[in-house]
Motif scaffolding. Sequence first.
Motif, mmCIF file in Angstrom:
data_model
loop_
_atom_site.group_PDB
_atom_site.id
_atom_site.type_symbol
_atom_site.label_atom_id
_atom_site.label_comp_id
_atom_site.label_asym_id
_atom_site.label_seq_id
_atom_site.Cartn_x
_atom_site.Cartn_y
_atom_site.Cartn_z
ATOM 1 N N LEU A 33 -14.922 -10.357 52.921
ATOM 2 C CA LEU A 33 -15.811 -9.202 53.066
ATOM 3 C C LEU A 33 -15.022 -7.916 53.262
ATOM 4 C CD1 LEU A 33 -18.654 -10.726 55.267
ATOM 5 C CD2 LEU A 33 -18.817 -9.991 52.869
ATOM 6 N N ASP A 34 -13.864 -8.001 53.902
ATOM 7 C CA ASP A 34 -13.032 -6.814 54.113
ATOM 8 C C ASP A 34 -12.381 -6.334 52.820
ATOM 9 O OD1 ASP A 34 -13.643 -6.863 56.820
ATOM 10 O OD2 ASP A 34 -11.891 -8.093 57.316
ATOM 11 N N LEU A 35 -12.392 -7.176 51.780
ATOM 12 C CA LEU A 35 -11.784 -6.809 50.503
ATOM 13 C C LEU A 35 -12.772 -6.132 49.553
ATOM 14 C CD1 LEU A 35 -9.795 -10.109 49.806
ATOM 15 C CD2 LEU A 35 -8.905 -7.987 50.805
ATOM 16 N N MET A 36 -14.056 -6.138 49.905
ATOM 17 C CA MET A 36 -15.072 -5.627 48.985
ATOM 18 C C MET A 36 -14.837 -4.182 48.547
ATOM 19 S SD MET A 36 -16.933 -8.161 48.242
ATOM 20 C CE MET A 36 -16.667 -9.817 48.873
ATOM 21 N N PRO A 37 -14.390 -3.292 49.430
ATOM 22 C CA PRO A 37 -14.177 -1.909 48.970
ATOM 23 C C PRO A 37 -13.107 -1.775 47.895
ATOM 24 C CG PRO A 37 -14.356 -1.983 51.363
ATOM 25 C CD PRO A 37 -14.246 -3.403 50.895
ATOM 26 N N LEU A 38 -12.302 -2.818 47.686
ATOM 27 C CA LEU A 38 -11.254 -2.788 46.669
ATOM 28 C C LEU A 38 -11.669 -3.485 45.383
ATOM 29 C CD1 LEU A 38 -8.252 -3.662 49.013
ATOM 30 C CD2 LEU A 38 -8.707 -1.428 47.970
ATOM 31 N N ALA A 39 -12.893 -4.022 45.343
ATOM 32 C CA ALA A 39 -13.347 -4.824 44.201
ATOM 33 C C ALA A 39 -14.320 -4.032 43.332
ATOM 34 C CB ALA A 39 -14.004 -6.108 44.683
ATOM 35 N N LYS A 81 -18.293 -2.573 43.910
ATOM 36 C CA LYS A 81 -19.029 -1.719 42.973
ATOM 37 C C LYS A 81 -20.135 -2.496 42.275
ATOM 38 C CE LYS A 81 -15.550 1.810 41.966
ATOM 39 N NZ LYS A 81 -14.762 2.481 40.895
ATOM 40 N N GLN A 82 -19.848 -3.746 41.880
ATOM 41 C CA GLN A 82 -20.844 -4.598 41.249
ATOM 42 C C GLN A 82 -20.678 -6.019 41.765
ATOM 43 O OE1 GLN A 82 -20.179 -3.639 36.911
ATOM 44 N NE2 GLN A 82 -22.401 -3.407 36.939
ATOM 45 N N GLU A 124 -28.082 -23.653 36.985
ATOM 46 C CA GLU A 124 -29.166 -22.668 36.991
ATOM 47 C C GLU A 124 -28.742 -21.338 36.379
ATOM 48 O OE1 GLU A 124 -32.319 -23.463 37.876
ATOM 49 O OE2 GLU A 124 -31.461 -25.482 38.033
ATOM 50 N N GLY A 125 -27.534 -21.278 35.836
ATOM 51 C CA GLY A 125 -27.118 -20.072 35.142
ATOM 52 C C GLY A 125 -26.354 -19.106 36.021
ATOM 53 N N CYS A 126 -26.630 -17.826 35.872
ATOM 54 C CA CYS A 126 -25.958 -16.799 36.665
ATOM 55 C C CYS A 126 -26.881 -15.606 36.812
ATOM 56 C CB CYS A 126 -24.629 -16.395 36.027
ATOM 57 S SG CYS A 126 -24.778 -15.755 34.326
ATOM 58 N N ALA A 127 -26.530 -14.720 37.734
ATOM 59 C CA ALA A 127 -27.371 -13.546 37.979
ATOM 60 C C ALA A 127 -26.500 -12.408 38.469
ATOM 61 C CB ALA A 127 -28.456 -13.866 39.007
ATOM 62 N N ALA A 128 -26.932 -11.193 38.175
ATOM 63 C CA ALA A 128 -26.194 -10.010 38.623
ATOM 64 C C ALA A 128 -27.169 -8.960 39.109
ATOM 65 C CB ALA A 128 -25.335 -9.449 37.493
ATOM 66 N N LEU A 129 -26.673 -8.119 39.992
ATOM 67 C CA LEU A 129 -27.439 -6.977 40.464
ATOM 68 C C LEU A 129 -27.026 -5.776 39.612
ATOM 69 C CD1 LEU A 129 -29.466 -6.415 42.788
ATOM 70 C CD2 LEU A 129 -27.537 -5.481 44.074
ATOM 71 N N ILE A 130 -27.952 -5.289 38.795
ATOM 72 C CA ILE A 130 -27.677 -4.167 37.901
ATOM 73 C C ILE A 130 -28.719 -3.080 38.144
ATOM 74 C CG2 ILE A 130 -27.475 -3.424 35.491
ATOM 75 C CD1 ILE A 130 -26.564 -6.259 34.819
ATOM 76 N N ASP A 131 -28.247 -1.909 38.552
ATOM 77 C CA ASP A 131 -29.141 -0.786 38.885
ATOM 78 C C ASP A 131 -30.192 -1.205 39.908
ATOM 79 O OD1 ASP A 131 -27.775 0.891 37.102
ATOM 80 O OD2 ASP A 131 -29.037 0.279 35.431
ATOM 81 N N GLY A 132 -29.775 -2.024 40.859
ATOM 82 C CA GLY A 132 -30.657 -2.432 41.943
ATOM 83 C C GLY A 132 -31.601 -3.565 41.621
ATOM 84 N N THR A 146 -30.926 -10.016 48.072
ATOM 85 C CA THR A 146 -30.417 -9.638 49.391
ATOM 86 C C THR A 146 -28.920 -9.885 49.489
ATOM 87 O OG1 THR A 146 -32.537 -10.087 50.469
ATOM 88 C CG2 THR A 146 -30.576 -10.109 51.869
ATOM 89 N N GLY A 147 -28.470 -11.054 49.013
ATOM 90 C CA GLY A 147 -27.057 -11.395 49.096
ATOM 91 C C GLY A 147 -26.188 -10.487 48.256
ATOM 92 N N LEU A 148 -26.600 -10.240 47.017
ATOM 93 C CA LEU A 148 -25.807 -9.386 46.143
ATOM 94 C C LEU A 148 -25.790 -7.943 46.654
ATOM 95 C CD1 LEU A 148 -26.892 -10.830 42.680
ATOM 96 C CD2 LEU A 148 -24.687 -11.140 43.819
ATOM 97 N N LYS A 149 -26.921 -7.480 47.189
ATOM 98 C CA LYS A 149 -26.955 -6.139 47.774
ATOM 99 C C LYS A 149 -26.031 -6.043 48.978
ATOM 100 C CE LYS A 149 -31.426 -4.301 46.312
ATOM 101 N NZ LYS A 149 -32.773 -3.817 46.735
ATOM 102 N N ALA A 150 -25.898 -7.145 49.733
ATOM 103 C CA ALA A 150 -25.007 -7.138 50.895
ATOM 104 C C ALA A 150 -23.557 -6.969 50.466
ATOM 105 C CB ALA A 150 -25.179 -8.431 51.688
ATOM 106 N N LEU A 151 -23.174 -7.585 49.346
ATOM 107 C CA LEU A 151 -21.805 -7.431 48.861
ATOM 108 C C LEU A 151 -21.546 -6.002 48.392
ATOM 109 C CD1 LEU A 151 -21.274 -10.780 46.899
ATOM 110 C CD2 LEU A 151 -20.664 -10.231 49.259
ATOM 111 N N VAL A 152 -22.534 -5.415 47.735
ATOM 112 C CA VAL A 152 -22.400 -4.022 47.312
ATOM 113 C C VAL A 152 -22.354 -3.104 48.535
ATOM 114 C CG1 VAL A 152 -23.519 -2.145 46.054
ATOM 115 C CG2 VAL A 152 -23.428 -4.445 45.056
ATOM 116 N N ALA A 153 -23.189 -3.393 49.524
ATOM 117 C CA ALA A 153 -23.171 -2.592 50.750
ATOM 118 C C ALA A 153 -21.833 -2.703 51.465
ATOM 119 C CB ALA A 153 -24.305 -3.032 51.674
ATOM 120 N N ALA A 154 -21.166 -3.857 51.308
ATOM 121 C CA ALA A 154 -19.850 -4.049 51.928
ATOM 122 C C ALA A 154 -18.754 -3.313 51.175
ATOM 123 C CB ALA A 154 -19.525 -5.539 52.009
ATOM 124 N N GLY A 155 -19.077 -2.781 49.971
ATOM 125 C CA GLY A 155 -18.109 -1.960 49.264
ATOM 126 C C GLY A 155 -17.859 -2.310 47.818
#
Length: 304
Positions: free
Chosen positions: A171-177, A214-215, A223-231, A203-212
């Motif tokens: 989680l401390d590395l998120m601002p560098l990702a 970018k995407q 079950e595939g995959c999912a991404a948070l794009i434009d919220g 909620t989980g993906l937004k938490a990673l973005v909130a931690a820093g």
Amino acid sequence: MSIVVAGSINVDVFLDVTALPRPNETIIGKAMRQAIGGKGLNQAVACAKLGVTTHMVAAVGDDALAPQATGFLTANGVLTDHVKALPGATTGLANILVAEDGQNMIVVTPGANGLLSPADIDAAESVIAAAKALIVQLEVPIPTVRHALERARAHGVLTVLNPAPVDPAALDLMPLADLVTPNETELMKLTGIPDLSEASLITGLKALVAAGAKQALVTLGSEGCAALIDGALVRLPAYRVKAVDATGAGDIFNGALVTRLVKGDNLVNAMRYASAASALSVTVKSANTCPTPDQVTQLMAQQP
């Protein structure tokens, strides 16, 4: 155009079993086989096999396994000028149980992977600076991962963090990702979401973005995959294949994903390509089963 992968190299020892054991249970294996793997190596080979010049920054021991690992990288087109042999160290080792349904359990002994240092990153700074993207995982020390991300960010290089195996320190590395790519279990452990419902994934993906970050995206196995794009949550189904061995599928996904990103695809198209590559990888027994570009595009044409 190039990609740098800073991460782990392991020798994989596979034990085929009927079903995965429960705690304290002794079972009889069906067969044993050996391969070359490690999350870093798997991702680097995927990038190289799918058509991008790829450099590996890693460490091996001075044992008999080291030349097998470096030879495997070279044979698969990965450049190894920054794979360092450490005197007195052992090459990383992974013991992998694989059940008949394709599920697996993995125990990794880091060996030389645990000795990869920030100085090794500095020694490779020229290739990092010239790259389009850097991929890191968490099978090498966190300070080394951080330093690699920092150096790549300083040179304007796309940074991709695959937080596996999961570590709360990620989680401390998120601002560098620029992009973080957990699987479903890693997302739950990093963010505390209780399940994999659509609301929880958001909620989980937004938490990673909130931690820093970018995407953020999440891989969901069958079950595939999912991404948070434009919220909003964008979800892609998995390609339909007969699974034999899921080992390394996430690594193939990450390598294929970044390959397509540096070639100019948007995130959704890159995810679709990566899903096809990872689906094909589970149809073969081994941790390193990246398909060819032709095989990937053929599956995508068959199942658009």
